[in-house]
Design a protein around this motif. Structure first.
Motif, PDB file in Angstrom:
ATOM      1  N   UNK A   1      24.530 114.026-129.251  1.00  0.00           N
ATOM      2  CA  UNK A   1      25.222 113.396-128.158  1.00  0.00           C
ATOM      3  C   UNK A   1      25.951 114.457-127.303  1.00  0.00           C
ATOM      4  N   UNK A   2      26.042 115.532-127.991  1.00  0.00           N
ATOM      5  CA  UNK A   2      26.981 116.592-127.349  1.00  0.00           C
ATOM      6  C   UNK A   2      26.538 117.140-125.958  1.00  0.00           C
ATOM      7  N   UNK A   3      25.076 117.567-125.834  1.00  0.00           N
ATOM      8  CA  UNK A   3      24.748 117.967-124.488  1.00  0.00           C
ATOM      9  C   UNK A   3      25.069 116.815-123.197  1.00  0.00           C
ATOM     10  N   UNK A   4      24.927 115.485-123.355  1.00  0.00           N
ATOM     11  CA  UNK A   4      25.479 114.762-122.530  1.00  0.00           C
ATOM     12  C   UNK A   4      26.749 114.678-122.273  1.00  0.00           C
TER      13      UNK A   4
ATOM     14  N   UNK B   1      19.386 121.738-131.302  1.00  0.00           N
ATOM     15  CA  UNK B   1      19.970 122.944-131.464  1.00  0.00           C
ATOM     16  C   UNK B   1      20.785 123.180-130.300  1.00  0.00           C
ATOM     17  N   UNK B   2      22.081 123.419-130.274  1.00  0.00           N
ATOM     18  CA  UNK B   2      22.925 123.673-129.109  1.00  0.00           C
ATOM     19  C   UNK B   2      22.647 125.227-128.452  1.00  0.00           C
ATOM     20  N   UNK B   3      22.552 125.928-129.364  1.00  0.00           N
ATOM     21  CA  UNK B   3      21.966 127.367-128.723  1.00  0.00           C
ATOM     22  C   UNK B   3      20.724 127.343-128.129  1.00  0.00           C
ATOM     23  N   UNK B   4      19.758 126.793-128.520  1.00  0.00           N
ATOM     24  CA  UNK B   4      18.445 126.684-127.982  1.00  0.00           C
ATOM     25  C   UNK B   4      18.572 125.816-126.638  1.00  0.00           C
ATOM     26  N   UNK B   5      19.327 124.961-126.806  1.00  0.00           N
ATOM     27  CA  UNK B   5      19.680 124.097-125.483  1.00  0.00           C
ATOM     28  C   UNK B   5      20.250 124.869-124.386  1.00  0.00           C
ATOM     29  N   UNK B   6      21.108 125.894-124.822  1.00  0.00           N
ATOM     30  CA  UNK B   6      21.925 126.606-123.927  1.00  0.00           C
ATOM     31  C   UNK B   6      21.086 127.777-123.159  1.00  0.00           C
ATOM     32  N   UNK B   7      19.973 128.302-124.096  1.00  0.00           N
ATOM     33  CA  UNK B   7      18.969 129.399-123.544  1.00  0.00           C
ATOM     34  C   UNK B   7      18.109 128.530-122.588  1.00  0.00           C
ATOM     35  N   UNK B   8      17.742 127.151-123.116  1.00  0.00           N
ATOM     36  CA  UNK B   8      17.032 126.359-121.987  1.00  0.00           C
ATOM     37  C   UNK B   8      17.613 126.315-120.695  1.00  0.00           C
TER      38      UNK B   8
ATOM     39  N   UNK C   1      13.407 132.719-125.826  1.00  0.00           N
ATOM     40  CA  UNK C   1      14.308 132.774-126.843  1.00  0.00           C
ATOM     41  C   UNK C   1      14.768 131.468-127.566  1.00  0.00           C
ATOM     42  N   UNK C   2      14.741 130.303-126.531  1.00  0.00           N
ATOM     43  CA  UNK C   2      15.009 129.032-126.735  1.00  0.00           C
ATOM     44  C   UNK C   2      14.092 128.396-127.933  1.00  0.00           C
ATOM     45  N   UNK C   3      12.619 128.985-127.819  1.00  0.00           N
ATOM     46  CA  UNK C   3      11.633 128.405-128.397  1.00  0.00           C
ATOM     47  C   UNK C   3      11.835 129.300-129.871  1.00  0.00           C
ATOM     48  N   UNK C   4      12.347 130.060-129.888  1.00  0.00           N
ATOM     49  CA  UNK C   4      12.464 130.928-131.124  1.00  0.00           C
ATOM     50  C   UNK C   4      13.483 130.383-132.144  1.00  0.00           C
TER      51      UNK C   4
END
Length: 469
Positions: free
Chosen positions: A22-25, A58-65, A86-89
């Protein structure tokens, strides 16, 4: 948030997230409130719906996306691809990253790579929300040219999420490819109104205006975009073609020359535009010289764009009376590209240079595909063969049948020519009126933003013959 000059606080916001999912929201909620405090008038609901478009553990993947999305909106396509990679990695199950890469690769003309990415995205559907599924399937149908299914997906998406800007933007694209230009322009403007700073959608509105023959709007939108981002290459193509179609030849040349100075890809695109304009103006030797240098550059860098330049070369050489070299250029083009934007004009070159067998072989390639445009162009090639043999009634029937499959601008031109040759001048004049009204489509006949205004040159000639008859 603090004022950078005075250091005084402007706003403070907070939101609670019970778990990582729920953090991204929660972050998006804080961001929407903060934007409003800083002067953004976009409704908070619209901001949240635009943001809530992907799922990742992943929050880091979300950031890259998210950074990749922003780069895409700003026309920084290579940067967007790198960020999504990078987000897919980090999170190999982030399906929307694959879909984002696919859409961007398609915009760059890398169709095979786009198809590969969409297949990977479709393999992640079970990990997507319903909203993500509608977006992904709609994008896939766009690439596969199943525009009816694409419209179905995006209409459902925008019905359930009315301020989904990507859904509206892609719905506009689906209308565009169906050649419903007024609906494409109206829907594209609606998407841009939700996020006025989205440069990609601003560029699309300019292009939709160009294809709709509203050249003043196309010019103003392109100029507005270029003030915000002077390195947005595609906007120069829209600007130059709209200037040329408006009669501003000097302005078009200046726009192409500016494009040429931006980057190697800009220089490559500018060669196509400059050669197209040279052919339109009857400067055939200039066109041949321009594309020869462009072809050599593309071959050295193994750039698939060489196929389109071989078409331009063949057409220039044909006008110069060098038929054997024109036929060779058609062969190079057909071996280097499989799209109808290559195969159809290559077939026309073969007809003009006397190799009917090779022309019909290309018609066979197109006829085995499933999308309506490819099938329509295969029928146009077959009609051209009948016309070459003087079988006018059959040629007209074949051209008419092609129009029922897909109402292409090129098909209307072939039908008008056949009517003139058959002495059916009223019918010819009617078709030629449509061609003039749809003049915007002549700027890039295959709807791929590749300059082709040279094909408009014979319209007024045939219109004169029809009215004299």
């Amino acid at each position: 948030a603090e004022d950078a000059g005075s250091g005084k606080p402007i706003d403070q916001e907070e939101a609670y997230a019970p778990d990582a999912k729920k953090l991204p929201r929660a972050v998006n909620t804080v961001a929407a409130k903060m934007r409003r405090a800083l002067g953004d008038t976009t409704p908070q609901a619209a901001q949240l719906e635009a943001a809530e478009t992907f799922s990742s553990a992943s929050l880091e993947a979300s950031q890259k996306y998210a950074l990749g999305q922003e780069a895409q909106w700003n026309g920084q396509w290579n940067q967007a691809l790198d960020l999504w990679q990078q987000s897919i990695a980090i999170d190999p199950n982030l399906g929307r990253a694959y879909a984002g890469m696919a859409a961007t690769l398609a915009n760059m003309g890398r169709r095979q790579d786009a198809e590969h990415m969409y297949k990977l995205a479709m393999g992640k559907l079970d990990r997507m929300s319903e909203r993500e599924k509608l977006r992904t399937r709609g994008g896939y149908f766009l690439l596969e040219r199943n525009y009816g299914k694409a419209i179905e997906q995006f209409r459902q998406l925008t019905s359930e999420f009315p301020v989904d800007t990507a859904g509206l933007a892609n719905l506009a694209l689906a209308y565009f490819y169906q050649r419903d230009m007024p609906a494409a322009l109206k829907t594209g403007q609606a998407a841009l109104a939700l996020h006025p700073g989205n440069l990609l959608q601003m560029n699309n509105v300019g292009l939709f205006a160009m294809y709709s023959s509203d050249f003043p709007l196309a010019i103003s939108e392109s100029q507005r975009l270029l003030k915000l981002n002077p390195s947005f290459e595609k906007a120069y193509v829209c600007l130059a073609l709209s200037q040329l179609a408006s009669g501003d030849r000097a302005g078009a040349l200046a726009s192409y020359q500016k494009l040429s100075s931006l980057s190697p890809s800009g220089a490559s695109e500018a060669v196509v535009g400059l050669a197209d304009q040279a052919l339109f103006e009857g400067r055939f030797a200039d066109a041949a010289r321009l594309v020869e240098a462009g072809i050599q550059s593309d071959l050295a860098s193994k750039d698939a764009a060489a196929a389109g330049k071989w078409i331009l070369s063949g057409e220039a050489l044909l006008h110069l009376g060098r038929k054997q070299q024109a036929a060779a250029a058609a062969g190079h083009a057909a071996s280097g590209g499989s799209d109808e934007s290559i195969l159809y004009p290559a077939a026309m070159l073969y007809f003009e240079t006397g190799d009917e067998t090779k022309a019909m072989a290309l018609a066979g390639q197109l006829s085995r595909r499933f999308d309506p445009d490819s099938i329509a162009y295969s029928k146009l090639i077959a009609g051209k063969q009948l016309l070459k043999h003087g079988r006018l009634r059959e040629a007209i029937d074949r051209f008419t049948d092609a129009r029922k499959t897909s109402d292409t601008w090129a098909g209307r031109l072939e039908l008008a020519r056949a009517y003139v040759e058959a002495g059916l001048f009223t019918e010819a004049d009617s078709e030629l009126d449509v061609l003039v009204k749809r003049k915007g489509e002549a700027t890039a006949v295959f709807l791929n933003d590749e300059p082709s205004y040279r094909y408009f040159a014979p319209v007024y000639y045939y219109q004169g013959r029809a009215r004299e008859g």
